[in-house]
Scaffold this active site. Structure first.
Site, mmCIF file in Angstrom:
data_model
loop_
_atom_site.group_PDB
_atom_site.id
_atom_site.type_symbol
_atom_site.label_atom_id
_atom_site.label_comp_id
_atom_site.label_asym_id
_atom_site.label_seq_id
_atom_site.Cartn_x
_atom_site.Cartn_y
_atom_site.Cartn_z
ATOM 1 N N GLU A 246 12.038 10.193 25.253
ATOM 2 C CA GLU A 246 12.598 10.540 26.573
ATOM 3 C C GLU A 246 14.120 9.844 26.912
ATOM 4 O O GLU A 246 14.775 8.743 26.858
ATOM 5 C CB GLU A 246 11.793 9.500 27.153
ATOM 6 C CG GLU A 246 10.747 9.153 27.909
ATOM 7 C CD GLU A 246 10.037 10.422 28.940
ATOM 8 O OE1 GLU A 246 10.843 10.409 30.019
ATOM 9 O OE2 GLU A 246 8.819 10.472 29.277
ATOM 10 N N ASP B 129 1.114 -1.321 0.259
ATOM 11 C CA ASP B 129 0.366 -0.070 -0.203
ATOM 12 C C ASP B 129 0.752 1.191 -0.285
ATOM 13 O O ASP B 129 2.231 0.916 0.331
ATOM 14 C CB ASP B 129 -0.703 -0.232 1.557
ATOM 15 C CG ASP B 129 -1.618 1.621 1.816
ATOM 16 O OD1 ASP B 129 -2.564 1.431 0.947
ATOM 17 O OD2 ASP B 129 -1.088 1.782 2.802
ATOM 18 N N ASP C 77 -0.336 5.356 0.738
ATOM 19 C CA ASP C 77 0.108 6.003 1.909
ATOM 20 C C ASP C 77 -0.472 5.460 3.182
ATOM 21 O O ASP C 77 -0.767 4.737 3.782
ATOM 22 C CB ASP C 77 -1.567 7.265 1.625
ATOM 23 C CG ASP C 77 -2.110 7.604 0.312
ATOM 24 O OD1 ASP C 77 -0.811 8.657 0.455
ATOM 25 O OD2 ASP C 77 -2.621 7.537 -0.632
HETATM 26 N N1 RBF Z 1 7.577 2.647 28.222
HETATM 27 C C1 RBF Z 1 7.404 1.327 27.945
HETATM 28 O O1 RBF Z 1 6.199 2.163 28.424
HETATM 29 N N2 RBF Z 1 7.516 0.618 27.474
HETATM 30 C C2 RBF Z 1 8.703 0.874 26.628
HETATM 31 O O2 RBF Z 1 9.301 -0.229 26.356
HETATM 32 C C3 RBF Z 1 10.049 1.495 27.345
HETATM 33 N N3 RBF Z 1 11.264 1.609 27.321
HETATM 34 C C4 RBF Z 1 11.741 2.597 27.195
HETATM 35 C C5 RBF Z 1 13.707 2.103 27.315
HETATM 36 C C6 RBF Z 1 14.369 3.323 27.016
HETATM 37 C C7 RBF Z 1 15.594 3.435 26.937
HETATM 38 C C8 RBF Z 1 13.711 4.288 27.853
HETATM 39 C C9 RBF Z 1 14.371 5.032 28.664
HETATM 40 C C10 RBF Z 1 12.198 4.435 28.645
HETATM 41 C C11 RBF Z 1 11.730 3.831 27.752
HETATM 42 N N4 RBF Z 1 10.586 3.547 28.127
HETATM 43 C C12 RBF Z 1 9.091 2.871 28.195
HETATM 44 C C13 RBF Z 1 9.657 5.381 28.940
HETATM 45 C C14 RBF Z 1 10.059 4.543 30.597
HETATM 46 O O3 RBF Z 1 8.752 4.231 30.620
HETATM 47 C C15 RBF Z 1 9.815 6.053 30.746
HETATM 48 O O4 RBF Z 1 10.536 6.971 30.700
HETATM 49 C C16 RBF Z 1 10.251 6.355 32.612
HETATM 50 O O5 RBF Z 1 8.366 6.039 32.801
HETATM 51 C C17 RBF Z 1 10.176 7.949 32.650
HETATM 52 O O6 RBF Z 1 8.533 8.388 32.661
HETATM 53 MG MG MG Z 2 11.645 12.670 32.374
#
Ligand code: RBF
Ligand code: MG
Ligand code: ADP
Length: 391
Positions: free
Chosen positions: A319, A20, A22
């Protein structure tokens, strides 16, 4: 089990791929959002990038989208007027539609291995031509192209996929369809083909709409051709995939205040509103790269981009965790990021401990990969250290 690539066996082998356009190969979604942002701004309202509105608009027809925008943003026009205005802008904008992450890589790979590729798009032939004209190498990649105005019924009817298979001289069961929309998934399955869905909106709500697909991926970056009998990609460097680098920056602001620092995973947040459509162009997932902090230096980073399914956030954020021990906080300082590689899609976890454990694994992957080419070369990029005014 639908969605489990591990369940693929010899009866799922294919030797043709039908794509596909778009939302699967090019990002017309962001373009439309840019148009809406402009119109909403004209009416004195501020567009919310990647907010909950994005999920609300998924799978709706253009007029329904316009109606929900008129309501949500309390616009002083009718849905019809809004739709007409947006279409007049968008007609001239196809050249600005960007290839989605992993699209050019996929086309090059299939072509290099002489896997015949078809394109089956609901949009009119004229628009397909305009959109392809701006993507180098794409037009030549397709052995056949079937447009929405070249069949009696568009998707969800299987006709467009059956026609593509006929022109490819392929049995439908030997074709793999890749699609972003629920209607396209229905069309591909009705044609008797294997279907991989790459939803343009990663959300729990969206996933249920794709239950008919043989597999649902976060993005084309996660596509594993070998699971379908096709030659595997060979461009991963260890456990990281080199990507077209992207840059972002801004002053470090307060994040969600969840005390991630207490967990040993502080993430330096950037004001995402200022990043605008930049953020919506990049697929959710875990990435690696380099950070420059004014007056401090350049550091390795591992970062998540997305809605953090574990916390069910309402907006897409970045993040970045700088892989260095700092003696103090650096709120307000200018942070520059170059994102150079992809590690994995965002995941949900049954406990906070498992999430933390996985993030530490990501950090180890990033630390090791960033010492290798091509990732290591970007640490010297001037973007990381040049003061704002000098750029
Ligand atoms: N949050 C998720 O919900 N699932 C993830 O797979 C996940 N992987 C992350 C991997 C890395 C390297 C970092 C730095 C953050 C990840 N987080 C993930 C986000 C995490 O929940 C969040 O950075 C902290 O809780 C700060 O709000
Ligand atoms: Mg933060
Ligand atoms: P917030 O809710 O503001 O995101 P966090 O607990 O995630 O709070 O802490 C993030 C802050 O911690 C950053 O803004 C930064 O000032 C500071 N910090 C200290 N060390 C680091 C690091 N290695 N990586 C990222 N941020 C760090």
């Amino acid at each position: 089990m639908a969605g489990s690539p591990a369940s693929n066996c010899s009866n799922t082998l294919v030797d043709h791929v039908i794509l596909d356009l778009d939302g699967t190969l090019i990002d017309t979604e962001t373009l439309l959002d840019e148009v809406y942002a402009k119109i909403v701004w004209k009416y004195g309202k501020k567009w919310e990038w990647d907010g909950i509105g994005l999920i609300k608009r998924l799978g709706k027809r253009p007029l329904e989208v316009a109606a929900s925008l008129v309501e949500d943003y309390e616009l002083p026009c009718t849905a019809d007027e809004l739709l007409e205005e947006s279409l007049s802008h968008v007609e001239t904008m196809w050249s600005r539609a960007k290839a989605l992450p992993g699209a050019t890589r996929l086309l090059k790979h299939l072509r290099a291995h002489k896997i015949p590729i078809g394109l089956a798009s609901n949009s009119p032939a004229k628009n397909i031509r305009s959109k392809l004209a701006y993507q180098p190498g794409w037009l030549e990649s397709f052995k056949v192209i079937v447009a929405g105005d070249e069949v009696k019924e568009g998707k969800p009817s299987p006709e467009i996929y059956l026609e593509a298979a006929k022109l490819l001289k392929a049995r439908p069961s030997s074709c793999l369809v890749i699609e972003d929309s629920p209607t396209g998934v229905i069309a591909g399955k009705a044609a008797g083909m294997k279907v991989v869905a790459v939803p343009s909106i990663p959300s729990k709500i969206a996933r249920t709409l794709y239950s008919g697909a043989d597999s649902v991926l976060n993005s084309l970056l996660d596509f594993r051709p070998e699971l379908w009998g096709l030659p595997p990609f060979q461009d991963w460097v260890g456990k990281a995939l080199p990507i077209e680098p992207w840059c972002l920056g801004g002053p470090v602001i307060k994040g969600f205040g969840r005390g991630s620092k207490v967990l040993g995973i502080p993430t330096a947040n950037l004001p995402t509103a200022a990043l605008g459509s930049q953020l919506s162009q990049h697929v959710c997932g875990i990435y690696l790269g380099w950070a420059g902090l004014s007056n401090r230096g350049v550091y390795k980073i591992v970062m998540s981009v997305g809605w953090n399914p574990f916390f069910d956030n309402a907006a897409k954020t970045v993040e970045p965790w700088l892989l260095h021990d700092f003696p103090d906080d650096f709120y307000g300082e200018e942070l520059r990021l170059i994102v150079v590689g992809y590690i994995r899609p965002e995941a949900n976890f049954s406990s906070l401990e498992l999430l933390i454990e996985r993030i530490h694994e990501d950090a180890e992957i990033a630390k090791a990969a960033l010492d290798l080419l091509p990732f290591s070369s970007y640490q010297d990029d001037k973007f990381l250290t040049t003061p704002l005014a000098k750029q």
